[in-house]
Design a protein around this motif. Structure first.
Motif, mmCIF file in Angstrom:
data_model
loop_
_atom_site.group_PDB
_atom_site.id
_atom_site.type_symbol
_atom_site.label_atom_id
_atom_site.label_comp_id
_atom_site.label_asym_id
_atom_site.label_seq_id
_atom_site.Cartn_x
_atom_site.Cartn_y
_atom_site.Cartn_z
ATOM 1 N N PRO A 6 0.816 -1.212 0.000
ATOM 2 C CA PRO A 6 0.000 0.000 0.000
ATOM 3 C C PRO A 6 0.855 1.270 0.000
ATOM 4 O O PRO A 6 1.912 1.337 0.606
ATOM 5 C CB PRO A 6 -0.815 -0.114 1.282
ATOM 6 C CG PRO A 6 0.007 -0.967 2.177
ATOM 7 C CD PRO A 6 0.747 -1.911 1.273
ATOM 8 N N GLY A 7 0.365 2.231 -0.706
ATOM 9 C CA GLY A 7 0.987 3.552 -0.722
ATOM 10 C C GLY A 7 0.045 4.541 -0.079
ATOM 11 O O GLY A 7 -0.779 4.188 0.767
ATOM 12 N N TRP A 8 0.127 5.755 -0.499
ATOM 13 C CA TRP A 8 -0.719 6.813 0.027
ATOM 14 C C TRP A 8 -2.186 6.512 -0.287
ATOM 15 O O TRP A 8 -2.521 6.148 -1.414
ATOM 16 C CB TRP A 8 -0.281 8.144 -0.585
ATOM 17 C CG TRP A 8 -0.960 9.338 -0.035
ATOM 18 C CD1 TRP A 8 -0.950 9.759 1.259
ATOM 19 C CD2 TRP A 8 -1.764 10.258 -0.744
ATOM 20 N NE1 TRP A 8 -1.685 10.896 1.382
ATOM 21 C CE2 TRP A 8 -2.208 11.223 0.161
ATOM 22 C CE3 TRP A 8 -2.150 10.355 -2.076
ATOM 23 C CZ2 TRP A 8 -3.017 12.280 -0.205
ATOM 24 C CZ3 TRP A 8 -2.956 11.412 -2.443
ATOM 25 C CH2 TRP A 8 -3.379 12.359 -1.520
ATOM 26 N N LEU A 9 -3.063 6.617 0.671
ATOM 27 C CA LEU A 9 -4.498 6.334 0.579
ATOM 28 C C LEU A 9 -4.796 4.868 0.222
ATOM 29 O O LEU A 9 -5.859 4.567 -0.308
ATOM 30 C CB LEU A 9 -5.180 7.262 -0.431
ATOM 31 C CG LEU A 9 -5.184 8.746 -0.081
ATOM 32 C CD1 LEU A 9 -5.788 9.549 -1.213
ATOM 33 C CD2 LEU A 9 -5.957 8.976 1.205
ATOM 34 N N GLY A 10 -3.861 3.968 0.454
ATOM 35 C CA GLY A 10 -4.081 2.558 0.207
ATOM 36 C C GLY A 10 -3.938 2.119 -1.237
ATOM 37 O O GLY A 10 -4.167 0.962 -1.559
ATOM 38 N N PRO B 137 -1.978 0.901 -4.440
ATOM 39 C CA PRO B 137 -0.696 0.199 -4.620
ATOM 40 C C PRO B 137 0.395 1.133 -5.157
ATOM 41 O O PRO B 137 0.127 2.010 -5.984
ATOM 42 C CB PRO B 137 -1.031 -0.884 -5.641
ATOM 43 C CG PRO B 137 -2.493 -1.107 -5.507
ATOM 44 C CD PRO B 137 -3.070 0.226 -5.140
ATOM 45 N N THR B 138 1.606 0.919 -4.683
ATOM 46 C CA THR B 138 2.697 1.830 -5.026
ATOM 47 C C THR B 138 3.029 1.827 -6.512
ATOM 48 O O THR B 138 3.442 2.854 -7.051
ATOM 49 C CB THR B 138 3.965 1.478 -4.227
ATOM 50 O OG1 THR B 138 4.286 0.115 -4.444
ATOM 51 C CG2 THR B 138 3.772 1.749 -2.754
ATOM 52 N N PHE B 139 2.822 0.690 -7.201
ATOM 53 C CA PHE B 139 3.169 0.670 -8.623
ATOM 54 C C PHE B 139 2.260 1.581 -9.447
ATOM 55 O O PHE B 139 2.654 2.056 -10.506
ATOM 56 C CB PHE B 139 3.169 -0.761 -9.174
ATOM 57 C CG PHE B 139 1.812 -1.377 -9.335
ATOM 58 C CD1 PHE B 139 1.136 -1.229 -10.531
ATOM 59 C CD2 PHE B 139 1.232 -2.100 -8.310
ATOM 60 C CE1 PHE B 139 -0.110 -1.804 -10.701
ATOM 61 C CE2 PHE B 139 -0.002 -2.671 -8.469
ATOM 62 C CZ PHE B 139 -0.693 -2.523 -9.661
ATOM 63 N N ILE B 140 1.053 1.854 -8.952
ATOM 64 C CA ILE B 140 0.159 2.788 -9.657
ATOM 65 C C ILE B 140 0.788 4.177 -9.677
ATOM 66 O O ILE B 140 0.770 4.867 -10.706
ATOM 67 C CB ILE B 140 -1.225 2.825 -8.987
ATOM 68 C CG1 ILE B 140 -1.884 1.460 -9.013
ATOM 69 C CG2 ILE B 140 -2.110 3.889 -9.615
ATOM 70 C CD1 ILE B 140 -2.270 0.971 -10.387
ATOM 71 N N TYR B 141 1.357 4.598 -8.556
ATOM 72 C CA TYR B 141 2.021 5.906 -8.510
ATOM 73 C C TYR B 141 3.255 5.930 -9.411
ATOM 74 O O TYR B 141 3.543 6.947 -10.051
ATOM 75 C CB TYR B 141 2.395 6.268 -7.068
ATOM 76 C CG TYR B 141 1.199 6.517 -6.192
ATOM 77 C CD1 TYR B 141 0.304 7.528 -6.486
ATOM 78 C CD2 TYR B 141 0.954 5.714 -5.088
ATOM 79 C CE1 TYR B 141 -0.798 7.753 -5.687
ATOM 80 C CE2 TYR B 141 -0.153 5.929 -4.284
ATOM 81 C CZ TYR B 141 -1.026 6.956 -4.592
ATOM 82 O OH TYR B 141 -2.125 7.173 -3.811
ATOM 83 N N GLY B 142 3.979 4.825 -9.464
ATOM 84 C CA GLY B 142 5.133 4.753 -10.365
ATOM 85 C C GLY B 142 4.731 4.902 -11.815
ATOM 86 O O GLY B 142 5.355 5.638 -12.578
ATOM 87 N N TRP B 143 3.658 4.215 -12.221
ATOM 88 C CA TRP B 143 3.171 4.316 -13.599
ATOM 89 C C TRP B 143 2.658 5.719 -13.893
ATOM 90 O O TRP B 143 2.886 6.256 -14.986
ATOM 91 C CB TRP B 143 2.061 3.291 -13.838
ATOM 92 C CG TRP B 143 2.599 1.943 -14.162
ATOM 93 C CD1 TRP B 143 3.005 0.996 -13.274
ATOM 94 C CD2 TRP B 143 2.821 1.396 -15.462
ATOM 95 N NE1 TRP B 143 3.456 -0.112 -13.940
ATOM 96 C CE2 TRP B 143 3.345 0.100 -15.287
ATOM 97 C CE3 TRP B 143 2.625 1.863 -16.746
ATOM 98 C CZ2 TRP B 143 3.682 -0.717 -16.346
ATOM 99 C CZ3 TRP B 143 2.944 1.042 -17.806
ATOM 100 C CH2 TRP B 143 3.469 -0.231 -17.601
#
Length: 82
Positions: free
Chosen positions: A37-41, A43-49
């Motif tokens: 999980p990243g910010w607000l739950g 997934p971190t790979f979504i932020y990377g993309w």
């Protein structure tokens, strides 16, 4: 004129190929088989993309602006107005 004979095209080819190769590498911020999980739950790979996509979009805008300043495009614009 091919890519290797023009410095401008060679530079931008290298930049876009580097961005392509970066996204293909299995870094945890681009690819993950487990839920991290990243910010607000989200997934971190979504932020990377998203960050990679925004970066590529900005590079395309910069490339287009630099292309339109080149003399080849200036000559075509003058011919079309005539």
């Amino acid at each position: 004129m091919d890519i290797l004979s023009n410095c401008f095209e060679k530079k931008w080819f290298a930049i876009f190929m580097a961005m392509y190769l970066l996204i293909m590498l299995p870094f945890p911020f681009f690819f993950n088989t487990e839920y991290v999980p990243g910010w607000l739950g989200v997934p971190t790979f979504i932020y990377g993309w998203l960050m990679h996509g925004i970066t590529v979009f900005l590079l395309v805008v910069l490339y287009a602006r630099q292309c339109l300043k080149r003399p080849e495009y200036q000559d075509n614009a003058l011919e079309e107005q005539s």
